[in-house]
Design a protein around this motif. Sequence first.
Motif, PDB file in Angstrom:
ATOM      1  N   THR A   1       1.588   6.697  -6.772  1.00  0.00           N
ATOM      2  CA  THR A   1       0.468   7.520  -7.241  1.00  0.00           C
ATOM      3  C   THR A   1       0.716   8.999  -6.964  1.00  0.00           C
ATOM      4  O   THR A   1       0.436   9.861  -7.804  1.00  0.00           O
ATOM      5  CB  THR A   1      -0.840   7.096  -6.522  1.00  0.00           C
ATOM      6  N   ALA A   2       1.255   9.271  -5.775  1.00  0.00           N
ATOM      7  CA  ALA A   2       1.430  10.672  -5.366  1.00  0.00           C
ATOM      8  C   ALA A   2       2.527  11.377  -6.148  1.00  0.00           C
ATOM      9  O   ALA A   2       2.399  12.551  -6.481  1.00  0.00           O
ATOM     10  CB  ALA A   2       1.733  10.735  -3.871  1.00  0.00           C
ATOM     11  N   LEU A   3       3.589  10.661  -6.424  1.00  0.00           N
ATOM     12  CA  LEU A   3       4.768  11.340  -6.972  1.00  0.00           C
ATOM     13  C   LEU A   3       4.978  11.073  -8.460  1.00  0.00           C
ATOM     14  O   LEU A   3       6.077  11.326  -8.963  1.00  0.00           O
ATOM     15  CB  LEU A   3       6.016  10.952  -6.175  1.00  0.00           C
ATOM     16  N   VAL A   4       3.962  10.633  -9.131  1.00  0.00           N
ATOM     17  CA  VAL A   4       4.112  10.372 -10.565  1.00  0.00           C
ATOM     18  C   VAL A   4       4.507  11.677 -11.262  1.00  0.00           C
ATOM     19  O   VAL A   4       3.982  12.744 -10.967  1.00  0.00           O
ATOM     20  CB  VAL A   4       2.811   9.761 -11.154  1.00  0.00           C
TER      21      VAL A   4
ATOM     22  N   ALA B   1       2.275   1.818  -3.365  1.00  0.00           N
ATOM     23  CA  ALA B   1       1.235   2.297  -4.289  1.00  0.00           C
ATOM     24  C   ALA B   1       0.930   3.766  -4.033  1.00  0.00           C
ATOM     25  O   ALA B   1       0.740   4.558  -4.972  1.00  0.00           O
ATOM     26  CB  ALA B   1      -0.037   1.457  -4.125  1.00  0.00           C
ATOM     27  N   LEU B   2       0.912   4.143  -2.762  1.00  0.00           N
ATOM     28  CA  LEU B   2       0.639   5.540  -2.386  1.00  0.00           C
ATOM     29  C   LEU B   2       1.721   6.465  -2.951  1.00  0.00           C
ATOM     30  O   LEU B   2       1.419   7.481  -3.586  1.00  0.00           O
ATOM     31  CB  LEU B   2       0.590   5.651  -0.856  1.00  0.00           C
ATOM     32  N   ILE B   3       2.969   6.089  -2.729  1.00  0.00           N
ATOM     33  CA  ILE B   3       4.081   6.947  -3.177  1.00  0.00           C
ATOM     34  C   ILE B   3       4.100   7.042  -4.701  1.00  0.00           C
ATOM     35  O   ILE B   3       4.277   8.116  -5.280  1.00  0.00           O
ATOM     36  CB  ILE B   3       5.428   6.412  -2.632  1.00  0.00           C
TER      37      ILE B   3
ATOM     38  N   CYS C   1       7.451  13.092 -10.979  1.00  0.00           N
ATOM     39  CA  CYS C   1       8.415  13.832 -10.168  1.00  0.00           C
ATOM     40  C   CYS C   1       9.840  13.473 -10.555  1.00  0.00           C
ATOM     41  O   CYS C   1      10.326  12.431 -10.160  1.00  0.00           O
ATOM     42  CB  CYS C   1       8.228  13.425  -8.718  1.00  0.00           C
TER      43      CYS C   1
ATOM     44  N   ILE D   1       0.838  -1.211   0.000  1.00  0.00           N
ATOM     45  CA  ILE D   1       0.000   0.000   0.000  1.00  0.00           C
ATOM     46  C   ILE D   1       0.870   1.257   0.000  1.00  0.00           C
ATOM     47  O   ILE D   1       0.620   2.210  -0.738  1.00  0.00           O
ATOM     48  CB  ILE D   1      -0.957   0.013   1.212  1.00  0.00           C
ATOM     49  N   ARG D   2       1.898   1.249   0.850  1.00  0.00           N
ATOM     50  CA  ARG D   2       2.780   2.427   0.919  1.00  0.00           C
ATOM     51  C   ARG D   2       3.425   2.698  -0.440  1.00  0.00           C
ATOM     52  O   ARG D   2       3.489   3.845  -0.892  1.00  0.00           O
ATOM     53  CB  ARG D   2       3.844   2.179   1.986  1.00  0.00           C
TER      54      ARG D   2
END
Lengths: 100, 495
Positions: free
Chosen positions: A93-96, A89-91, A98, A86-87
């Motif tokens: 998704t968030a930092l695409v 996937a979160l990173i 970057c 999950i972590r």
Amino acid sequence: MAWQVILQLDEQAYSPGVVQRAAYSIARDFVTEVRMQGQRTTLLVTPNPTSANAATFCPEQVKSLLLQQLNDFVLRERIQQETAGIREALIRTALVGCSY
Amino acid sequence: MGSVIATDGSYRLLPFRFMRLNGDSTKNVLITGDTGEHLFISDPQLRELLSKRLRPGTSLYKDLLARHFIYEPGRHDPLPEMAAQYRSRKDFLLQGPALHLFVVTLHCNHTCQYCQVSRAPLAGGGHDLSEQDAMAAVERLFESASPTLTVEFQGGEPLLAFERIRQIIERVVEQNETEQRDIQFVITSTLHHLTDEILDFAQEHRIQFSTSLDGPAALHNANRPTPTRDSYARTLEGIHRVRERLGHDAVSALTTLTAKSLEQPRAIIDEYVKEGFSSISLRPLSPYGFASKSAQRLDYPMERYVRFYKEALAYLLELNQQGIYLSEGYTALLLNNVLTPFSSGYVDLRSPMGAGIGALVYNYDGYVYPSDEARMLLEMGEDGLRLGTVRQPLRELLNAPVMSLLLEAGIAEALPGCSDCALVPYCGADPVEHFARQGDPIGHRAFSSFCEKNMGLLQHLFGLLRNGDESTQRVLLSWLTRRSFADIPHVGYRG
């Protein structure tokens, strides 16, 4: 060396990762030697000679502190296992997008 | 998040970290999420949470759900909202370096033994930034994609090279006519060399001044010796001149704390109140430059600093409750990280690290460093943290091998000790500090002064947030929002 605390652990209850993290977390005041044989893990804990704090602990307190750390790291390992992926996937998704 | 959604109706955990806090409160466990959310719970509640025995509909369950510590498979997908929160907290990664420090000269009239930056005596040459290198550095700063840029001048004493500062600012302003960035100029100075000409120029370009005020005269002069032994008086005169010409808030001050300073927190704070400052920054000595050579006499263990900080903070809270607005700068940054969805922007409290990614230093000799601290290590004989020269394009500098080396140690969430720490969402990675203190950019957290400081301060602040009375919480909120204590509503007010 004023004292030595010896803890015998079952590897099924405390994984090598948990043991290493717990030893790391108390390294400022205590030196931990980790011995693994079969399913048994033995921890030999002594005061860190560079620590002024270590002398204020008695062996029972050290044992209690180490067990608390070990048990907390077991809980953290459980959270980690249950939330694996999950972590990341979160990173992702968030930092695409970057990069520099 | 399709791959992690189950359908059996019970709740599932989202990634979080926990830490036990000292104190009498039954809610002695702090849990934090990657998005920066936090909650205090009890040990039995932690065990119920992990063993899935929490009952839906309870306030704890709703809190955990709302703050993304748990989710209900098949009922909602928290990932999009969490990703937006996470992106806000890491938005500095999207922009490129925003802080650009120009070391225009190493010359200085002071002979501070703890000096955190390198310096050279007033007489002599070879310690000034050349015009060619300065103009090349201006090109580098505009290669950053950041829409806001801070151009800061440091030394030595930068006002001793005011003509170079003038050239740089004029070039930046000229180029910005087409670039249209939001640019702030800052000069970090003792203010001893202010002239009317400098003040005119500062007024024209809305330059901010940052100075050092270490406390009352005796302490300041002892910390900052000059041949004429009048450092305190001259700095105060400079502060008054800047305020008179540019406005009260055009100058801010930082405090450097020596071992002697730690004995007198109230006297230092009283000095800032007397001089009408609205912020004080109580920063410990750094292990860089000349400071490390004088460390045995001037330095102190970090636990002593943390004790000093707590005493100073208590006094500041007391003063603020009496209506005197004086915030502690680092506390305000930490509170921002804890209580808002945004990062503070402070380079030392960033993960990935602020060095290089958030800041660049153009040294007087034309070399570029990822942080002020990295160039200070030169005084310790360490030049391995150079990114390159001002003549190289920014992309090349940011892809220098040393950046890879630092980045491997510059993501706190991936470091031993930090990866399990509940405070990591509010903290940062500082590989340069660990390299300076431990000879290893990763370092060992159990022996890390950086970790000891931030753990000590954050745990204390979380203690105040959990246990502090209403007045304490209102003061902390006033620092966060930069409003006066009287303007902060009482608990229960929802107007």
